[in-house]
Design a protein around this motif. Structure first.
Motif, PDB file in Angstrom:
ATOM      1  N   GLU A  50       0.598  -1.294  -0.062  1.00 33.90           N
ATOM      2  CA  GLU A  50       0.034   0.045   0.111  1.00 33.90           C
ATOM      3  C   GLU A  50       0.986   1.227  -0.081  1.00 33.90           C
ATOM      4  O   GLU A  50       2.077   1.219   0.374  1.00 33.90           O
ATOM      5  CB  GLU A  50      -0.763   0.203   1.301  1.00 33.90           C
ATOM      6  CG  GLU A  50      -2.395  -0.311   0.829  1.00 33.90           C
ATOM      7  CD  GLU A  50      -3.073   0.672   0.136  1.00 33.90           C
ATOM      8  OE1 GLU A  50      -2.464   1.739  -0.113  1.00 33.90           O
ATOM      9  OE2 GLU A  50      -4.141   0.433  -0.404  1.00 33.90           O
ATOM     10  N   ILE A  51       0.352   2.450  -0.234  1.00 30.88           N
ATOM     11  CA  ILE A  51       1.075   3.591  -0.633  1.00 30.88           C
ATOM     12  C   ILE A  51       0.135   4.663   0.590  1.00 30.88           C
ATOM     13  O   ILE A  51       0.872   5.409   1.255  1.00 30.88           O
ATOM     14  CB  ILE A  51       0.779   4.307  -1.671  1.00 30.88           C
ATOM     15  CG1 ILE A  51      -0.382   4.550  -2.370  1.00 30.88           C
ATOM     16  CG2 ILE A  51       1.646   3.637  -2.702  1.00 30.88           C
ATOM     17  CD1 ILE A  51      -0.817   5.557  -3.261  1.00 30.88           C
ATOM     18  N   VAL A  62       4.080  -5.012   3.168  1.00 26.52           N
ATOM     19  CA  VAL A  62       5.497  -5.063   2.686  1.00 26.52           C
ATOM     20  C   VAL A  62       5.604  -4.320   1.569  1.00 26.52           C
ATOM     21  O   VAL A  62       4.637  -3.756   0.833  1.00 26.52           O
ATOM     22  CB  VAL A  62       5.671  -6.626   2.396  1.00 26.52           C
ATOM     23  CG1 VAL A  62       5.761  -7.530   3.481  1.00 26.52           C
ATOM     24  CG2 VAL A  62       4.838  -7.010   1.058  1.00 26.52           C
ATOM     25  N   ARG A  63       6.873  -4.030   1.101  1.00 29.03           N
ATOM     26  CA  ARG A  63       7.121  -3.413  -0.215  1.00 29.03           C
ATOM     27  C   ARG A  63       7.283  -4.769  -1.376  1.00 29.03           C
ATOM     28  O   ARG A  63       7.800  -5.546  -0.770  1.00 29.03           O
ATOM     29  CB  ARG A  63       8.390  -2.540  -0.200  1.00 29.03           C
ATOM     30  CG  ARG A  63       7.969  -1.171   0.484  1.00 29.03           C
ATOM     31  CD  ARG A  63       9.149  -0.136   0.303  1.00 29.03           C
ATOM     32  NE  ARG A  63       9.226   0.644   1.507  1.00 29.03           N
ATOM     33  CZ  ARG A  63       9.919   0.543   2.455  1.00 29.03           C
ATOM     34  NH1 ARG A  63      11.034  -0.357   2.369  1.00 29.03           N
ATOM     35  NH2 ARG A  63      10.034   1.321   3.360  1.00 29.03           N
ATOM     36  N   GLY A 110      -5.579   0.362  -9.445  1.00 27.22           N
ATOM     37  CA  GLY A 110      -6.107   1.494 -10.186  1.00 27.22           C
ATOM     38  C   GLY A 110      -4.860   2.180 -10.859  1.00 27.22           C
ATOM     39  O   GLY A 110      -4.981   3.313 -11.481  1.00 27.22           O
ATOM     40  N   ASN A 111      -3.549   2.059 -10.453  1.00 24.67           N
ATOM     41  CA  ASN A 111      -2.422   2.504 -10.637  1.00 24.67           C
ATOM     42  C   ASN A 111      -1.575   2.084 -11.964  1.00 24.67           C
ATOM     43  O   ASN A 111      -2.058   0.905 -12.425  1.00 24.67           O
ATOM     44  CB  ASN A 111      -1.634   2.753  -9.438  1.00 24.67           C
ATOM     45  CG  ASN A 111      -0.237   3.818  -9.481  1.00 24.67           C
ATOM     46  OD1 ASN A 111      -0.182   4.452 -10.488  1.00 24.67           O
ATOM     47  ND2 ASN A 111       0.120   4.206  -8.413  1.00 24.67           N
ATOM     48  N   LYS A 112      -0.549   2.364 -12.373  1.00 24.38           N
ATOM     49  CA  LYS A 112       0.127   1.746 -13.573  1.00 24.38           C
ATOM     50  C   LYS A 112       1.582   1.232 -13.253  1.00 24.38           C
ATOM     51  O   LYS A 112       2.016   1.824 -12.027  1.00 24.38           O
ATOM     52  CB  LYS A 112       0.178   2.844 -14.451  1.00 24.38           C
ATOM     53  CG  LYS A 112       1.142   3.843 -14.778  1.00 24.38           C
ATOM     54  CD  LYS A 112       1.330   4.617 -15.792  1.00 24.38           C
ATOM     55  CE  LYS A 112       2.280   5.848 -15.712  1.00 24.38           C
ATOM     56  NZ  LYS A 112       2.683   6.389 -16.768  1.00 24.38           N
ATOM     57  N   ASN A 113       2.231   0.484 -13.636  1.00 24.25           N
ATOM     58  CA  ASN A 113       3.363  -0.240 -13.408  1.00 24.25           C
ATOM     59  C   ASN A 113       3.610  -0.495 -12.205  1.00 24.25           C
ATOM     60  O   ASN A 113       4.598  -0.228 -11.345  1.00 24.25           O
ATOM     61  CB  ASN A 113       4.434   1.019 -14.088  1.00 24.25           C
ATOM     62  CG  ASN A 113       4.786   1.117 -15.560  1.00 24.25           C
ATOM     63  OD1 ASN A 113       3.976   0.232 -16.147  1.00 24.25           O
ATOM     64  ND2 ASN A 113       5.264   2.137 -15.945  1.00 24.25           N
ATOM     65  N   VAL A 114       2.769  -0.938 -11.353  1.00 19.96           N
ATOM     66  CA  VAL A 114       2.748  -1.430 -10.057  1.00 19.96           C
ATOM     67  C   VAL A 114       3.728  -2.802 -10.016  1.00 19.96           C
ATOM     68  O   VAL A 114       4.490  -2.848  -9.155  1.00 19.96           O
ATOM     69  CB  VAL A 114       1.488  -1.543  -9.358  1.00 19.96           C
ATOM     70  CG1 VAL A 114       1.435  -2.364  -8.092  1.00 19.96           C
ATOM     71  CG2 VAL A 114       0.720  -0.417  -9.345  1.00 19.96           C
ATOM     72  N   HIS A 120      -7.213  -1.692 -12.798  1.00 20.41           N
ATOM     73  CA  HIS A 120      -7.980  -0.959 -13.836  1.00 20.41           C
ATOM     74  C   HIS A 120      -7.810  -1.485 -15.208  1.00 20.41           C
ATOM     75  O   HIS A 120      -8.952  -2.069 -15.679  1.00 20.41           O
ATOM     76  CB  HIS A 120      -7.349   0.450 -13.678  1.00 20.41           C
ATOM     77  CG  HIS A 120      -8.054   1.345 -14.637  1.00 20.41           C
ATOM     78  ND1 HIS A 120      -9.263   1.582 -14.946  1.00 20.41           N
ATOM     79  CD2 HIS A 120      -7.197   2.191 -15.434  1.00 20.41           C
ATOM     80  CE1 HIS A 120      -9.540   2.303 -15.635  1.00 20.41           C
ATOM     81  NE2 HIS A 120      -8.411   2.929 -16.160  1.00 20.41           N
ATOM     82  N   SER A 121      -6.628  -1.359 -15.668  1.00 16.22           N
ATOM     83  CA  SER A 121      -6.386  -1.769 -17.076  1.00 16.22           C
ATOM     84  C   SER A 121      -5.049  -2.549 -17.049  1.00 16.22           C
ATOM     85  O   SER A 121      -4.477  -2.638 -16.049  1.00 16.22           O
ATOM     86  CB  SER A 121      -5.989  -0.396 -17.699  1.00 16.22           C
ATOM     87  OG  SER A 121      -4.858   0.107 -17.521  1.00 16.22           O
ATOM     88  N   THR A 135      -2.131  -2.089 -17.610  1.00 13.88           N
ATOM     89  CA  THR A 135      -0.912  -1.418 -17.182  1.00 13.88           C
ATOM     90  C   THR A 135      -0.513  -1.542 -15.959  1.00 13.88           C
ATOM     91  O   THR A 135       0.609  -1.074 -15.652  1.00 13.88           O
ATOM     92  CB  THR A 135      -0.720   0.171 -17.894  1.00 13.88           C
ATOM     93  OG1 THR A 135      -1.891   0.652 -17.040  1.00 13.88           O
ATOM     94  CG2 THR A 135      -1.039   0.372 -19.203  1.00 13.88           C
TER      95      THR A 135
END
Ligand SMILES: NC(=O)c1ccc[n+]([C@@H]2O[C@H](COP(=O)([O-])OP(=O)(O)OC[C@H]3O[C@@H](n4cnc5c(N)ncnc54)[C@H](O)[C@@H]3O)[C@@H](O)[C@H]2O)c1
Ligand SMILES: NC(=O)c1ccc[n+]([C@@H]2O[C@H](COP(=O)([O-])OP(=O)(O)OC[C@H]3O[C@@H](n4cnc5c(N)ncnc54)[C@H](O)[C@@H]3O)[C@@H](O)[C@H]2O)c1
Ligand SMILES: NC(=O)c1ccc[n+]([C@@H]2O[C@H](COP(=O)([O-])OP(=O)(O)OC[C@H]3O[C@@H](n4cnc5c(N)ncnc54)[C@H](O)[C@@H]3O)[C@@H](O)[C@H]2O)c1
Ligand SMILES: NC(=O)c1ccc[n+]([C@@H]2O[C@H](COP(=O)([O-])OP(=O)(O)OC[C@H]3O[C@@H](n4cnc5c(N)ncnc54)[C@H](O)[C@@H]3O)[C@@H](O)[C@H]2O)c1
Lengths: 438, 438, 438, 438
Positions: free
Chosen positions: A250-251, A267-268, A284-288, A308-309, A311
């Motif tokens: 999580e962020i 964790v990271r 919902g973010n990209k390049n996770v 999301h998509s 990406t």
């Protein structure tokens, strides 16, 4: 698109893959109806009143059996509808056929081209004497096209109902820049969407999606869920329930703390990636999940996306010459590293539950009923109740939607005594909570 | 109150039960400190800056070891404080003694009279050269007294921080009628309170409260939880986890539907009451369990309240001649019907977890840290940021509070990449969600 | 022991701490009766038949309210009993008083000396005209004393019923060496003991024991459970249910694999010890947690034992000059390392749930009913059914015990149809499973 | 059967549907290998020793990818094998092809006739110069045929390994009547089968089977599970975990009491049947769900069997003229009552998880490894260790099987210290429990 088809009544006002699949599609629609009590209740009510009579609706959503139940409900409520797909891949051709057979103006098939896509939407906005006065949108494309290409129609419609994050985002942009000239309902952020549809549809479908594609055993598996919003909460709970060891990234410290309190390790991704058996993105973010991450995962790791998509997982970075792609089953690719390591990528990084499982109709019913009520509300609201802005559905309607779904569980509500209602300062018929209560 | 005491340094500016209990109280405070990482982190930060230097705070809360950690943190942050109890029963005398010994102006003991109660508050508003410029309140009594009796002081204070439903309610009333002349922070509705403190403190403490009083086995027991808000959700989850069969009553269809989706049966109390082994109220409402209900419960049924006050269960209706009360253990009464049937009433219908168990310090730490930050924010906010209104703490501060509690779980947050932050339209340091996100 | 007391009827044939506590003890017994349906059902049956009439039983168990219900049930079934404690610490004096007041020959108090202990047992074997013809033992001490000191009585008794691991072990030793001249029943390994009493009493009581002593919050805590037998399974399930992250250590690969399948990480203690918040031993082994381990735990770690004796944690190794012991609450010691690190040791390493919580009466009822039935069986068995050996209770009796506890849950058994019974090759009245089925 | 095929190496010693499907089958076998660590570990060990060299095994089991991994492992261990199917429907043709392509003498295809079935088995007992000296059986048909038709071969074989309830039953019959002239291993009742394979394969596959066939949502659904043995425990736990309300029926009070303690309501089927959404049988009994029951279920009820054969649900009683059967999807029939009520019968009442989902390879690996070890043990045991009887695998081998599966979870066993082993009276290398421990 060129080939003309006609349904059994000789009507050709539609464009679907193959009208002959109608019967099979009808069966699927009937099965969905069993599990969509909210919409069926609205239909019953429609027998006496037709609150949407006069409404001409441009619909643009995924075309599934569940959407068909919504469409036929809107018609039963009095509306004239024309419907197209909000995604070039997601149409269930047999359902589209069944709707066409039933006389609906459907323009959608699986595997449309970009050009087809916009053409279909256009057919649903204004064509053949039909001119929309409402929009039911999922993603904002119908809204966008009408806004750009048919500004005069756009100005006169009575309202927009939008379901998706993206579509809502676009509406708020329009609103901020003063270009939104009509009222819109944001169904995406209603409590019935966030706390039911999203949470429970994911809790049910993540297991199904993983099993159908990979037959993986869940017990004892190390899983990392990226993002602990509603989707992440649903996925984590389901997997924990079957004995998986779930890690969360999580962020946002608030969501992270919630994960801790539920017994998940926060964790990271880079800290744990090489021990993971399954990686699921829901941000919902990209390049996770990046190529760097995937270079380090262990042999046999399953990688998929519930967010999301495509990406969220940087799938593009995997399409390089040194990696071999091998399709082992439908929706399952093995991607093979030079040293022989394989990862299993599901649905090419697109939403795995939409591609590889079914979302329970009951949960969809909650959102669909909300959409129908939002249309009714906007269509019938006295002038002035709604301005040129983006609204949430009034709490009371959310409560009404929920109440329509309780009989399916044989659940019995308690009624407030008069003295209790006074004590709490509430109306006995609700709303029972402030609008922001979640 | 009359008897003067002095602490070991010869100071007598306090009024507690027995200063000699200080050492035992200090031990309890030290134990609480271990589990309150948010407050301890603020203290560390206080070493370099004193954001509350100049603040003169009237504090009016329950006096517990956990409150003591908050009080000493505010002092470390630079504030001068005077503290009294918000409830005539809830003071832990040994903790009050320890605070007095440490030099704090504490006016509180267990079993104050009504008159004592108001006298104590008064000592904390303005006395002995001290004149408050901030209020930290729980229930609104300090605010009320200052508003009524010390209007000139009231007008000049920099802000009020209020934690309770009731107190917040009173503030909104004041605000509506235009009498709120200063900014106030509503901590009660912050996400850290509703989604952490309420939910998790109840999930942890309901089991404890029932065991300590009755030694009841949970497995297989039929339990009905009245009200499925945060408190009800916490209670239901804990009991289900240990094998109880949980039923839920609700007036709100949304909460009812959530209960259904979690596998609880939603019923009306009268339908199930005669089969229940345990009845728990968590509604914030009154007369939820009535004499009529209790006349029908089965022998040995345990009845308790986790909600608001001792009117959720209509205890008054049980104080009639034909029923015999028998105190069998501390906080446990058997109430005996003429035919020999007994029910076990816990804590005379008052909040059973506050009376009969401990609330985990960690969870309290989350709320307390929020309170401390709210004081800092109001005290240091540039003129004009806050008007004469009731505010929620800015999302970013909620996130900060959460982040201070993550190290206790060795949880590691992920940081947004620049490109991701842009993609999501977020600042890398947060806030990560809109204010209404729950 | 010297001081003579008399109960209200003038009888002095007992030796307890203080006969005046009888009333309080009686209350506790009555509360226990509510939750012991198996024994109460036997009493009902006793109204017509007295299957133990003629039996003279030496009882040697923990003296608790639950044991009192058993004792009074045996009397109701026709037996004459004399009772002593199997442990010098565990007697509840008020219960002993209540039994004495009711006319039972009780010889037990909390804090007996070693010499007292054996004297008390002797009073229950043969004294004042009483000569035992059955033994109900827990740990084997009464059996041992009779065997050694009263061999002629021993030879003539009709049977021994033994509940504990240790006692059963001693019986098998006797049997192997040919010294067991009478039949004995091993209740410890009956399915009702291992799969109910052990599992569920620990699942219920571990949470209670930890909360009452330390008020610890469970959510998100890192816990290691040493040993994943029945006790370990109960503890792990309870803690996981409340959001703890549970690790398991095991020596047996089968139990280890079960832990994996339930989502617990199987680790070696030294690998994880420095991150743990709570350490629980449940192995029946010794020195499972050593000084070397404890030197490495983190500050504030809670250490406790649910297993056999206080050697599972090597408590002796902590009694060294460089470590400071500080008693902070009843049953809670802080042990302080030279660098200030503290660990919290519960109950000085003795069984924490027995010392610091209550074991649910219902679960005890299952085992107690088994004991009573074993006595009846041995006392009434036709000559020759049981040889000079150690037996498990016949499956059918286990099933009978279980059936007596079902009404408490309002559980309804299904009856086999004749054709089904034939199909399965079963008698309609049971037994329904082979003897070894678990 | 008549059509001769050859694999790519020109060998024709097999009889499968279509040798050309070999490549697809090979892929499925490779996927299964990833999840069968026990068998793969045996193969590794086989590199140095060939414990089955000289063994000639008649194999008769379901032919699945998982069975293929076992077959190829036995070959790697030195055995010569010939293999046929134990069920006329269950062969995966592509797997059979892959095995044939790899040179194995496979005689099996989906949809064999009764006559084919016995012919295939015969090919595997003695044919083409091969004469079996061991049997690996599932159901007892190969054993039966050899016993009846090839008594001289039967007399000389070194042992039988049998996995199924039915087969084991037949062996005990033979043994009782003195006709079992060779030792046999009962794998069905080994702890690795009952406590892993049965429990966990059902916990994983019931959800999958229901979803794939009906897309049903589990949350809030009323489910009744008939029979609370291992299969019932697995099904109930999985469904409860996803929010279903589970009821249990039982004939055995012990299993019934366990269900109570886990929070399931124990009922008679007729009491609840009209409220149920899903009915699952797991009893091993017949006519558990009768026509009378089904006449009363509600519209849309899902009915399926996880137990023994298609007589648990009395499917025959549904094949009457007044009921209409409608196949709506593969393995899903709607059965329609005259009044329009529909029930959904899955897999025509046969085992729904075998027909409609996949059983996790990992769990199968545990049983398969046990089978391989049983073969090794019987083949290499010194004369006299095993008599003409039915045996359970020695505990130590069960532990060995478990230990081979721990690395897959990265689980780390603790080793007993010498002093601990002495204390417990155990060998440091095991066995760690008595044989009957479950
Ligand atoms: N698969 C489905 O059926 C389905 C259903 C609903 C929504 N969605 C999609 O799933 C996504 C998540 O939806 P939601 O409702 O849970 O949203 P949400 O905002 O509640 O949760 C997303 C979470 O991801 C976190 N996050 C963002 N970037 C991250 C990163 N780099 N690493 C770790 N965590 C990160 C956020 O802090 C947030 O808590 C959305 O894109 C939504 O459109 C999918
Ligand atoms: N014991 C504690 O430690 C503790 C902690 C926090 C809050 N509380 C108190 O508990 C109460 C509930 O708090 P919450 O945060 O869960 O509130 P909430 O508003 O989220 O939940 C209360 C629920 O009760 C329902 N309800 C109201 N009247 C009812 C009736 N007659 N029958 C059935 N349901 C009814 C409401 O619809 C609502 O969903 C409040 O009074 C609060 O002050 C106690
Ligand atoms: N606290 C209580 O109320 C209570 C109740 C019943 C039994 N007990 C006691 O608890 C102990 C365990 O009982 P059980 O029924 O679970 O026994 P069990 O034999 O089923 O389980 C003990 C487990 O510990 C494992 N073990 C042994 N040495 C170990 C070591 N060094 N490290 C890790 N694991 C190790 C064993 O392999 C075994 O699986 C016994 O001593 C019993 O007398 C306590
Ligand atoms: N689907 C699968 O993958 C799978 C796997 C293993 C076993 N099985 C089969 O499942 C069945 C059950 O296996 P198990 O290991 O759980 O056996 P089990 O003996 O442990 O459990 C069966 C339970 O059903 C109960 N029962 C019998 N008749 C009943 C009735 N009329 N009503 C209610 N309960 C009744 C019994 O008392 C018993 O407790 C067997 O036939 C077995 O062959 C299926």
């Amino acid at each position: 698109r060129e080939r003309l088809q006609e349904n059994s009544k000789g009507c050709g006002e539609f464009c679907v893959k193959n009208i002959n699949q109608a019967e099979f599609g009808r069966r699927e629609i009937e099965i969905a109806e069993q599990e969509m009590p909210g919409l069926m209740a609205l239909r019953k009510r429609a027998e006496s009143e037709k609150p949407l009579s006069g409404a001409k609706i441009t619909g643009c959503t995924h075309i599934t059996a569940q959407a068909a139940v919504l469409i036929e409900t809107l018609a039963a409520l009095g509306a004239t509808v024309r419907w197209c797909a909000c995604n070039i891949y997601s149409t269930q051709n047999e359902v589209a056929a069944a709707l066409a057979e039933a006389g609906f103006a459907i323009f959608a098939w699986k595997g449309e081209s970009e050009e087809d896509f916009w053409w279909c939407i256009e057919q649903c906005i204004c064509s053949n004497g039909f001119e929309a006065n409402m929009i039911l949108d999922d993603g904002g494309d119908a809204t966008h096209l009408m806004f750009k290409k048919f500004p005069s129609i756009f100005k006169q419609i009575k309202g927009i109902v939008e379901e998706s994050v993206t579509g809502v985002h676009r509406l708020y942009q329009l609103s901020k820049t003063g270009k939104l000239t009509i009222p819109a309902m944001n169904v995406n952020d209603s409590v019935t969407k966030t706390k039911f549809d999203t949470l429970y549809s994911c809790r049910e479908s993540i297991l199904d999606a993983l099993k159908r594609t990979t037959d993986v055993m869940f017990a004892g598996k190390h899983v990392v869920v990226c993002g602990y919003g509603e989707v992440g909460k649903g996925c984590s709970a389901a997997l924990k329930g079957l004995g998986a060891i779930v890690h969360v990234t999580e962020i946002d410290p608030i969501c992270a703390l919630q994960a801790c309190m539920e017994g998940f390790r926060v964790v990271r991704l880079e800290e744990v990636i090489k021990y993971m058996d399954v990686i699921i993105t829901c941000t919902g973010n990209k390049n996770v999940v990046t190529r760097q991450h995937l270079d380090r995962v262990k042999n046999g790791c399953i990688v998929c996306n519930m967010g999301h998509s495509n990406t969220e997982i940087d799938v593009a970075s995997l399409r390089t010459p040194e990696l071999t792609w091998e399709r082992v089953r439908s929706q399952v690719d093995h991607i093979i590293w030079p040293d022989g390591k394989r990862i299993m990528l599901l649905a090419e990084g697109r939403l795995v539950n939409l591609s590889c499982s079914s979302v329970p109709s009951f949960v969809v019913s909650v959102t669909s009923t909300t959409q129908a009520l939002a249309l009714i509300e906007l269509f019938n609201a006295p002038g002035g109740r709604y301005k040129q802005d983006v609204y949430l559905l009034p709490k009371k309607m959310d409560e009404y939607v929920a109440s329509l779904h309780l009989p399916a569980f044989d659940a019995h509500l308690t009624e407030l005594a008069d003295s209790q209602a006074r004590y709490l300062g509430l109306n006995k018929a609700g709303p029972f909570k402030p609008n922001y209560y979640r």
